[in-house]
Design a protein around this motif. Structure first.
Motif, PDB file in Angstrom:
ATOM      1  N   GLU B 126      31.004  -4.611  25.451  1.00  0.00           N
ATOM      2  CA  GLU B 126      30.997  -3.629  26.559  1.00  0.00           C
ATOM      3  C   GLU B 126      31.415  -4.377  27.882  1.00  0.00           C
ATOM      4  OE1 GLU B 126      26.891  -2.592  25.896  1.00  0.00           O
ATOM      5  OE2 GLU B 126      27.534  -0.934  24.498  1.00  0.00           O
ATOM      6  N   LEU B 129      35.140  -4.867  28.469  1.00  0.00           N
ATOM      7  CA  LEU B 129      35.706  -3.501  28.684  1.00  0.00           C
ATOM      8  C   LEU B 129      35.430  -3.105  30.176  1.00  0.00           C
ATOM      9  CD1 LEU B 129      37.499  -0.936  27.703  1.00  0.00           C
ATOM     10  CD2 LEU B 129      35.307  -0.128  27.126  1.00  0.00           C
ATOM     11  N   GLU B 133      38.366  -2.489  32.934  1.00  0.00           N
ATOM     12  CA  GLU B 133      38.271  -1.126  33.637  1.00  0.00           C
ATOM     13  C   GLU B 133      38.179  -1.209  35.106  1.00  0.00           C
ATOM     14  OE1 GLU B 133      35.284   1.040  31.632  1.00  0.00           O
ATOM     15  OE2 GLU B 133      36.895   1.903  30.320  1.00  0.00           O
ATOM     16  N   GLN B 146      43.306  -2.783  28.092  1.00  0.00           N
ATOM     17  CA  GLN B 146      42.220  -1.991  28.344  1.00  0.00           C
ATOM     18  C   GLN B 146      42.082  -1.170  27.002  1.00  0.00           C
ATOM     19  OE1 GLN B 146      41.624   1.150  31.380  1.00  0.00           O
ATOM     20  NE2 GLN B 146      41.737  -0.893  32.766  1.00  0.00           N
ATOM     21  N   GLU B 147      43.083  -0.674  26.460  1.00  0.00           N
ATOM     22  CA  GLU B 147      43.010   0.300  25.408  1.00  0.00           C
ATOM     23  C   GLU B 147      42.536  -0.533  24.125  1.00  0.00           C
ATOM     24  OE1 GLU B 147      43.095   3.553  25.205  1.00  0.00           O
ATOM     25  OE2 GLU B 147      43.028   3.499  23.187  1.00  0.00           O
ATOM     26  N   ARG B 150      38.903  -0.795  24.510  1.00  0.00           N
ATOM     27  CA  ARG B 150      38.024   0.337  24.065  1.00  0.00           C
ATOM     28  C   ARG B 150      37.930   0.542  22.583  1.00  0.00           C
ATOM     29  NH1 ARG B 150      41.218   3.444  27.406  1.00  0.00           N
ATOM     30  NH2 ARG B 150      39.834   2.724  29.275  1.00  0.00           N
ATOM     31  N   GLN B 151      39.130   0.308  21.951  1.00  0.00           N
ATOM     32  CA  GLN B 151      39.078   0.513  20.514  1.00  0.00           C
ATOM     33  C   GLN B 151      38.366  -0.659  19.824  1.00  0.00           C
ATOM     34  OE1 GLN B 151      43.197   0.369  19.245  1.00  0.00           O
ATOM     35  NE2 GLN B 151      43.658   2.468  19.741  1.00  0.00           N
ATOM     36  N   LEU B 153      35.471  -1.895  20.808  1.00  0.00           N
ATOM     37  CA  LEU B 153      34.238  -1.570  21.280  1.00  0.00           C
ATOM     38  C   LEU B 153      33.955  -0.344  20.375  1.00  0.00           C
ATOM     39  CD1 LEU B 153      31.677  -1.954  22.631  1.00  0.00           C
ATOM     40  CD2 LEU B 153      32.438  -0.392  24.467  1.00  0.00           C
ATOM     41  N   GLU B 154      34.592   0.604  20.338  1.00  0.00           N
ATOM     42  CA  GLU B 154      34.661   1.876  19.457  1.00  0.00           C
ATOM     43  C   GLU B 154      34.454   1.356  17.794  1.00  0.00           C
ATOM     44  OE1 GLU B 154      37.467   4.865  19.324  1.00  0.00           O
ATOM     45  OE2 GLU B 154      36.225   6.238  18.091  1.00  0.00           O
TER      46      GLU B 154
END
Lengths: 352, 270
Positions: B126, B129, B133, B146-147, B150-151, B153-154
């Protein structure tokens, strides 16, 4: 007397009869008619009795049929064993745990009883051999599936148990295929156990080929010792043991990084290459002395393999390909001439 | 060798061996389970697809999946490898004249379930990210980074296994004394190896035993309903939870399986 001994006696009688006819035709020997008749009656009675008691082959066409039956028995056994595996996998998911356990335990028991039933009905044991392989497949399935059902951590002890099971069938019914299978399991068990002596996990035993050496040596020793067993069994011990040793040495002579020895890898490879040639030579010599053709052939085959491997190492990269193969072919011709000369010398010693 | 004796010996061998195995299973499952934990599809995974090979096999098993993120194995250093039996000559560099490919060792591994180590890893992800960001998106590369973050982390929040290896030892009893909480720390047998990295050598978990857990027929209906809903590839929340018991020999068995609905996943483990 067993079937193997009876077959050898029948073969000797056939050879004797054929040679007697040749000697008479060439005028070297002529038995009196009455004596010849007595020998013929005696041999004929003996062959009939052996065919009745042991179901031996008394003609070349019968021998060819026997080979066909052996091949059919082997292929049939493989197919039935695969059928047992796939049948169980297909339907086990719809059974309760109790049902799975009952079937898994019952299968090798029933198959073993089937071996005895077949052995009592047919003396050549083709069907017994077929069912014995199915029994082994059922026992392998038994233990491996119990391991899956109850999530048991795998151990090499399964190889030992399968080996003992198969070995008992081999000796109990004189089945050579079972002996080969038993030795395979026991080689696996012994190699895995030797592997754990260095602290490694047993499943890593294949990563160090030296783990197989002890098994190979023991099999050769059993085959060389004059133990009371079928001659064909002794052949199997010797040849299988030599195969294990020679293949292990072949791998190590090309890949020193998988050896236990704390030496430079190149040094290890040279050591094993030398050991391979020496062992192959000694094997050929020993096999000739003891009149073991299987041993001689195995030693010769691997001598040639080691030689060709060295040629490849030395010449493949810098010789044109046609020249490489020409050179290898010429060396093979020279080897043939040398061996022919040795053959003649040996024949001269025998006739002298 | 008399055939009658051989026959009796073979039959006896089959009976004795099976008795020993089943007795061992009974002993493993006797008394209270050593560990009971409720895992989800994230940790006990269905086979990916119904191929023709799997159609030939009507049995069902769930693959035990642990988190293989190498950053979570910082504890598995040279010192730990030596306690597991790896010798200093095995730490040689590839390319040295007497280099030997290291062999694997057997060890017991402690798997921490959704514990402090996992929480820390999530927090780090987290943080990464958030840092990306907060930076201006100067070019395509920074947008892509960044993408990806995010992926990642998801993936961690939704689908990754929360079983994190936190220690290993050759003695399971010693391990349990160090990690007495049986609800969050599972001890399983495993196969461990070592590999080289930029900092030297590091251990890794080659495999755990068992690799998969057999599903008895009485639980098939729940899982078949889940599998009928489509294949399990891609990032998605877990669809079922499994109560897994571990016995005296650290061999597991399934106690219960229940479907999970998206809103109830958060309560599956608490």
């Amino acid at each position: 007397m067993n079937r193997e001994q009876a077959q050898r006696r029948v073969d000797r009688i056939d050879a004797f009869t054929a040679e007697l006819i040749e000697l008479e035709r060439e005028g070297v020997l002529a038995l009196p008619v009455s004596q010849r008749r007595e020998v013929e009656i005696y041999h004929s009675t003996l062959q009939r009795r052996m065919a009745a008691d042991f179901d031996v082959d008394t003609s070349s066409s019968q021998k060819q049929l026997s080979w066909g039956m052996r091949i059919a028995s082997f292929l049939g056994a493989l197919a039935l064993s695969a059928a047992v595996f796939f049948f169980f996998y297909r339907f086990w998911g719809s059974l309760t745990t109790l049902g799975q356990v009952v079937i898994l335990v019952a299968a090798p028991l029933l198959a073993t009883l089937g071996v005895e039933f077949a052995a009592r009905r047919e003396r050549t044991f083709y069907f017994a051999s077929l069912i014995a392989l199915v029994a082994v497949a059922a026992f392998v399935l038994n233990l491996s599936m119990l391991g899956q059902i109850f999530n048991i951590v795998p151990t090499p002890n399964a190889f030992l148990v399968w080996g003992v099971f198969t070995l008992l069938l081999a000796y109990g019914y004189g089945l050579r295929l079972m002996l080969v299978a038993a030795l395979t399991f026991l080689v696996g068990y012994l190699s895995a156990t030797v592997g754990t002596w260095s602290g490694a996990y047993w499943l890593s035993f294949g990563e160090r080929p030296e783990n197989f050496l002890l098994a190979g040596v023991l099999m050769c020793m059993v085959g060389a010792a004059r133990l009371p067993m079928q001659r064909e069994f002794a052949d199997i011990y010797r040849v299988y043991g030599l195969l294990v040793l020679f293949i292990t040495i072949l791998v190590l002579s090309n890949q020193g990084s998988v050896s236990y020895l704390p030496l430079a890898n190149v040094t290890i490879e040279y050591l094993y290459q030398t050991a391979g040639f020496v062992l192959a030579g000694l094997t050929i010599w020993f096999g000739i002395r003891r009149h073991w053709p299987g041993v001689v052939n195995t030693g010769s085959t691997f001598f040639v393999i080691y030689l060709y491997t060295k040629f490849f190492d030395w010449w493949w990269d810098w010789l044109p390909k046609y020249l490489f193969f020409l050179l290898v072919g010429l060396i093979a011709v020279v080897l043939l001439l040398v061996m022919r000369r040795l053959h003649k010398m040996h024949r001269g010693e025998v006739t002298a | 060798m008399k055939r009658e004796y051989v026959l009796l010996a073979v039959l006896g061998l089959v009976v004795v061996v099976n008795s020993v195995i089943l007795a061992g299973v009974a002993w493993n499952r006797s008394g209270e389970p050593g560990t009971s934990v409720v895992l989800t599809e994230r940790e006990l995974v269905l086979p990916y697809s119904r191929s023709s090979a799997s159609e030939e096999n009507s049995g069902m098993a769930l693959r035990l999946r642990h988190n293989r993120n190498a950053r979570l194995l910082e504890w598995f250093d040279k010192e730990k490898l030596q306690t597991l039996g790896f010798e200093s000559r095995e730490f040689q560099a590839w390319g040295e004249k007497s280099y030997k490919r290291p062999q694997t060792r057997r060890a017991y591994v402690v798997l921490e379930y959704d514990g402090r180590t996992w929480a820390q890893a999530l927090a780090e992800s987290e943080g990464e990210l958030a840092k990306l960001e907060s930076e201006p998106q100067a070019d395509e590369r920074s947008v892509r980074e960044q993408e990806q973050a995010r992926q990642r982390l998801e993936q961690m929040q939704t689908a990754d296994s929360r079983l994190v290896p936190v220690d290993a030892d050759r003695d399971a009893v010693r391990l349990r004394s160090r990690y007495p909480d049986t609800e969050t720390h599972i001890i399983v047998a495993g196969r461990v190896g070592m590999r080289r990295n930029d900092d030297g050598v590091q251990g890794y978990i080659r495999s755990l035993f068992p690799r998969s857990v057999h599903v008895p027929i009485r639980f098939h209906q729940e899982l078949e309903a889940v599998a009928a809903g489509g294949n399990s590839s891609g990032i998605h929340p877990p669809r079922y939870q499994v109560t897994l018991h571990f016995g005296r020999r650290h061999e597991p068995w399934i106690g219960a399986i229940a479907p999970l609905f998206p809103e109830s996943e958060g309560s599956a483990h608490s």
